[in-house]
Enzyme design. Sequence first.
Site, mmCIF file in Angstrom:
data_model
loop_
_atom_site.group_PDB
_atom_site.id
_atom_site.type_symbol
_atom_site.label_atom_id
_atom_site.label_comp_id
_atom_site.label_asym_id
_atom_site.label_seq_id
_atom_site.Cartn_x
_atom_site.Cartn_y
_atom_site.Cartn_z
ATOM 1 N N LYS A 22 0.840 -1.208 0.000
ATOM 2 C CA LYS A 22 0.000 0.000 0.000
ATOM 3 C C LYS A 22 0.874 1.256 0.000
ATOM 4 O O LYS A 22 0.634 2.191 -0.748
ATOM 5 C CB LYS A 22 -0.895 0.010 1.242
ATOM 6 C CG LYS A 22 -1.611 1.322 1.455
ATOM 7 C CD LYS A 22 -2.472 1.325 2.698
ATOM 8 C CE LYS A 22 -1.786 1.780 3.948
ATOM 9 N NZ LYS A 22 -1.513 3.223 4.051
ATOM 10 N N ASN A 23 1.905 1.254 0.860
ATOM 11 C CA ASN A 23 2.688 2.480 1.035
ATOM 12 C C ASN A 23 3.627 2.786 -0.135
ATOM 13 O O ASN A 23 4.253 3.839 -0.163
ATOM 14 C CB ASN A 23 3.477 2.435 2.344
ATOM 15 C CG ASN A 23 2.579 2.679 3.544
ATOM 16 O OD1 ASN A 23 1.388 2.954 3.393
ATOM 17 N ND2 ASN A 23 3.152 2.580 4.744
ATOM 18 N N ARG A 102 -4.389 10.851 4.519
ATOM 19 C CA ARG A 102 -3.288 11.807 4.661
ATOM 20 C C ARG A 102 -2.321 11.805 3.487
ATOM 21 O O ARG A 102 -1.838 12.848 3.055
ATOM 22 C CB ARG A 102 -2.496 11.480 5.926
ATOM 23 C CG ARG A 102 -3.170 11.853 7.206
ATOM 24 C CD ARG A 102 -2.186 11.637 8.317
ATOM 25 N NE ARG A 102 -0.921 12.267 7.983
ATOM 26 C CZ ARG A 102 -0.643 13.524 8.210
ATOM 27 N NH1 ARG A 102 -1.506 14.300 8.805
ATOM 28 N NH2 ARG A 102 0.521 14.018 7.856
ATOM 29 N N ARG A 131 0.714 14.597 13.387
ATOM 30 C CA ARG A 131 1.227 14.366 12.026
ATOM 31 C C ARG A 131 1.270 15.632 11.165
ATOM 32 O O ARG A 131 0.511 15.782 10.204
ATOM 33 C CB ARG A 131 0.420 13.267 11.338
ATOM 34 C CG ARG A 131 0.493 11.972 12.107
ATOM 35 C CD ARG A 131 -0.175 10.843 11.395
ATOM 36 N NE ARG A 131 0.654 10.272 10.336
ATOM 37 C CZ ARG A 131 0.281 9.224 9.616
ATOM 38 N NH1 ARG A 131 -0.875 8.662 9.820
ATOM 39 N NH2 ARG A 131 1.078 8.741 8.685
ATOM 40 N N PRO A 132 2.187 16.536 11.485
ATOM 41 C CA PRO A 132 2.284 17.791 10.728
ATOM 42 C C PRO A 132 2.884 17.605 9.326
ATOM 43 O O PRO A 132 3.361 16.517 8.993
ATOM 44 C CB PRO A 132 3.227 18.632 11.589
ATOM 45 C CG PRO A 132 4.026 17.645 12.368
ATOM 46 C CD PRO A 132 3.179 16.424 12.540
ATOM 47 N N VAL A 133 2.818 18.669 8.504
ATOM 48 C CA VAL A 133 3.417 18.629 7.165
ATOM 49 C C VAL A 133 4.481 19.710 7.002
ATOM 50 O O VAL A 133 4.875 20.041 5.897
ATOM 51 C CB VAL A 133 2.346 18.753 6.048
ATOM 52 C CG1 VAL A 133 1.524 17.495 5.945
ATOM 53 C CG2 VAL A 133 1.449 19.964 6.261
ATOM 54 N N ASP A 134 4.952 20.272 8.134
ATOM 55 C CA ASP A 134 5.911 21.372 8.065
ATOM 56 C C ASP A 134 7.182 21.003 7.285
ATOM 57 O O ASP A 134 7.724 21.813 6.533
ATOM 58 C CB ASP A 134 6.273 21.846 9.486
ATOM 59 C CG ASP A 134 6.801 20.725 10.377
ATOM 60 O OD1 ASP A 134 6.225 19.606 10.311
ATOM 61 O OD2 ASP A 134 7.776 20.934 11.114
ATOM 62 N N LEU A 135 7.636 19.768 7.435
ATOM 63 C CA LEU A 135 8.893 19.389 6.774
ATOM 64 C C LEU A 135 8.711 19.242 5.267
ATOM 65 O O LEU A 135 9.629 19.490 4.486
ATOM 66 C CB LEU A 135 9.436 18.087 7.384
ATOM 67 C CG LEU A 135 9.719 18.154 8.895
ATOM 68 C CD1 LEU A 135 10.188 16.807 9.428
ATOM 69 C CD2 LEU A 135 10.772 19.227 9.185
ATOM 70 N N ILE A 338 8.245 6.986 16.814
ATOM 71 C CA ILE A 338 7.901 7.702 15.574
ATOM 72 C C ILE A 338 6.653 8.570 15.747
ATOM 73 O O ILE A 338 6.658 9.747 15.391
ATOM 74 C CB ILE A 338 7.687 6.718 14.391
ATOM 75 C CG1 ILE A 338 8.849 5.734 14.266
ATOM 76 C CG2 ILE A 338 7.461 7.481 13.090
ATOM 77 C CD1 ILE A 338 10.160 6.316 13.830
HETATM 78 C C1 UD1 Z 1 4.532 6.972 6.317
HETATM 79 C C2 UD1 Z 1 3.646 5.768 6.152
HETATM 80 C C3 UD1 Z 1 3.120 5.284 7.500
HETATM 81 C C4 UD1 Z 1 4.271 5.051 8.458
HETATM 82 C C5 UD1 Z 1 5.197 6.269 8.528
HETATM 83 C C6 UD1 Z 1 6.446 6.017 9.345
HETATM 84 C C7 UD1 Z 1 2.661 5.932 3.952
HETATM 85 C C8 UD1 Z 1 1.437 6.152 3.125
HETATM 86 N N1 UD1 Z 1 2.539 6.092 5.267
HETATM 87 O O1 UD1 Z 1 3.716 8.011 6.890
HETATM 88 O O2 UD1 Z 1 2.394 4.068 7.292
HETATM 89 O O3 UD1 Z 1 3.759 4.787 9.745
HETATM 90 O O4 UD1 Z 1 5.609 6.655 7.198
HETATM 91 O O5 UD1 Z 1 7.158 4.949 8.844
HETATM 92 O O6 UD1 Z 1 3.709 5.607 3.433
HETATM 93 N N2 UD1 Z 1 6.803 14.694 10.720
HETATM 94 C C9 UD1 Z 1 6.914 16.025 11.052
HETATM 95 N N3 UD1 Z 1 6.710 16.965 10.087
HETATM 96 C C10 UD1 Z 1 6.410 16.618 8.800
HETATM 97 C C11 UD1 Z 1 6.304 15.260 8.460
HETATM 98 C C12 UD1 Z 1 6.516 14.307 9.447
HETATM 99 O O7 UD1 Z 1 7.173 16.373 12.206
HETATM 100 O O8 UD1 Z 1 6.240 17.518 7.974
HETATM 101 C C13 UD1 Z 1 7.021 13.666 11.752
HETATM 102 C C14 UD1 Z 1 5.781 12.811 12.015
HETATM 103 O O9 UD1 Z 1 4.887 13.444 12.922
HETATM 104 C C15 UD1 Z 1 6.397 11.575 12.597
HETATM 105 C C16 UD1 Z 1 7.715 11.444 11.824
HETATM 106 O O10 UD1 Z 1 7.974 12.740 11.286
HETATM 107 O O11 UD1 Z 1 6.703 11.766 13.960
HETATM 108 C C17 UD1 Z 1 7.685 10.444 10.697
HETATM 109 O O12 UD1 Z 1 6.560 10.664 9.887
HETATM 110 P P1 UD1 Z 1 6.561 10.321 8.324
HETATM 111 O O13 UD1 Z 1 7.706 9.410 8.044
HETATM 112 O O14 UD1 Z 1 6.497 11.594 7.560
HETATM 113 O O15 UD1 Z 1 5.181 9.533 8.162
HETATM 114 P P2 UD1 Z 1 4.245 9.523 6.880
HETATM 115 O O16 UD1 Z 1 5.033 9.758 5.657
HETATM 116 O O17 UD1 Z 1 3.046 10.379 7.136
#
Ligand code: UD1
Length: 429
Positions: A22-23, A102, A131-135, A338
């Site tokens: 899926k991912n 998301r 689960r922010p999107v700032d990064l 995580i």
């Molecule tokens: C993806 C996976 C999810 C998995 C996760 C971690 C998909 C569709 N989803 O989610 O199943 O559990 O990876 O392996 O592939 N973060 C920030 N700012 C941001 C983005 C992330 O602080 O802008 C933080 C998140 O809150 C979290 C960490 O970074 O603590 C990792 O998140 P991330 O790897 O981005 O998860 P997803 O890509 O959403």
Amino acid sequence: MDRIRIAGGRPLNGTIPISGAKNATLPLMIASLLTPDRLILDNVPRLADVIQLQRILGNHGVDVMVAGKRPGDTAYQGQTLEISAAHVIDTTAPYELVSKMRASFWVIGPLLARMGEAKVSMPGGCAIGTRPVDLLIKALEGLGARIDIDGGYVVARAPKGLTGGHVVFPKVTVGGTHTALMAATLARGTTIIDNAAREPEITDVADCLIKMGAKITGAGTSRIVVEGVARLSGARHSVLPDRIETGTYAMAVAMTGGDVLLEGARPELLQSALDVLVEAGAEITATNEGIRIVRNGAGIAPVTVTTAPFPGFPTDLQAQLMALMTRAKGTSQITETIFENRFMHVQELARLGARIHLDGEKATIEGVERLKGAPVMATDLRASVSLVIAALAAEGDTMVNRVYHLDRGFERLEDKLSACGADISRISG
Ligand code: UD1
């Protein structure tokens, strides 16, 4: 709303075919926005999330065709999608669609790179945390995008196209890495992505982008280098096997005992999880057909595990491992690093008789002799499957409610388990 009924206590024996990941499927479908040509994806799993993303892409003007059955196809074979984004007619991804899934936020990278603009709803929180999107936003700014937040939307503009840059992630992010990687393929010049996620799904997407004409090196390491090109073309790509589905069924077998071949699974995609299962007492053998897992006789040994980005133990298998450890002979410890709120399954496991103590990001699980069936509620995708694992070993009936979470990420779960001897059925409505 569908429910799943499970009567526990039966070992699992037989073969479980592993579906496409899926991912990887979701970002691969999103990558279709990068080219006006046709992208063909094979081994796509039949999941609610895939259908939801088809809707989202459709809203941008993308045609997604699902190829029909071919002679010799089996029920478990993945589907083939033919995706064409010849004309992107709308660069807005609305709240109603993005809030349902998301990962659909990730359309922002390809839309911006190819069309010079994107307006994508902020996804909001979900059951497993903020689960922010700032990064993701910072990465796009690093490639020259101008970003405004307006009415809950991220409005990204790069009227003259993106330019290569140096993106350094302060924290490993899968979505951030996908976004930077896809955007950089069409940027002018070279992009370096440091502290990139090394998840196998990143490598799979990079492999597909390379087939489409992208110039990428280092995917699968923490430094990815992308040489931007003016245009990407179509390609054909087969989605890699789902390591989370593999690990989930491996844990189910470790829980119930038995002997199962996880067909099509690849051990290198989840070595850390397999190591934990061996420590817990399972026998694991890699074969030409997949991974064979056996547990007979002796009970489950307790383990101490901390989730981490790949190649560490995946957060997406944390809930399933916790379910397994509820019946270990001793006390286990699982630390979640995580996502801050990914323990929603603990209360539900407790309803089956599990003894789990939470202290911040650390869970201490005191193994119990027996679990007892009860009605439980699924709260997110991986949490709901952890309840299924516990139920398979519980005495009596368990009813798992809100099964739609399971359908988002597990293809024909009840069929796959019942084919191996589990007493499990879906109750519709
Ligand atoms: C993806 C996976 C999810 C998995 C996760 C971690 C998909 C569709 N989803 O989610 O199943 O559990 O990876 O392996 O592939 N973060 C920030 N700012 C941001 C983005 C992330 O602080 O802008 C933080 C998140 O809150 C979290 C960490 O970074 O603590 C990792 O998140 P991330 O790897 O981005 O998860 P997803 O890509 O959403």
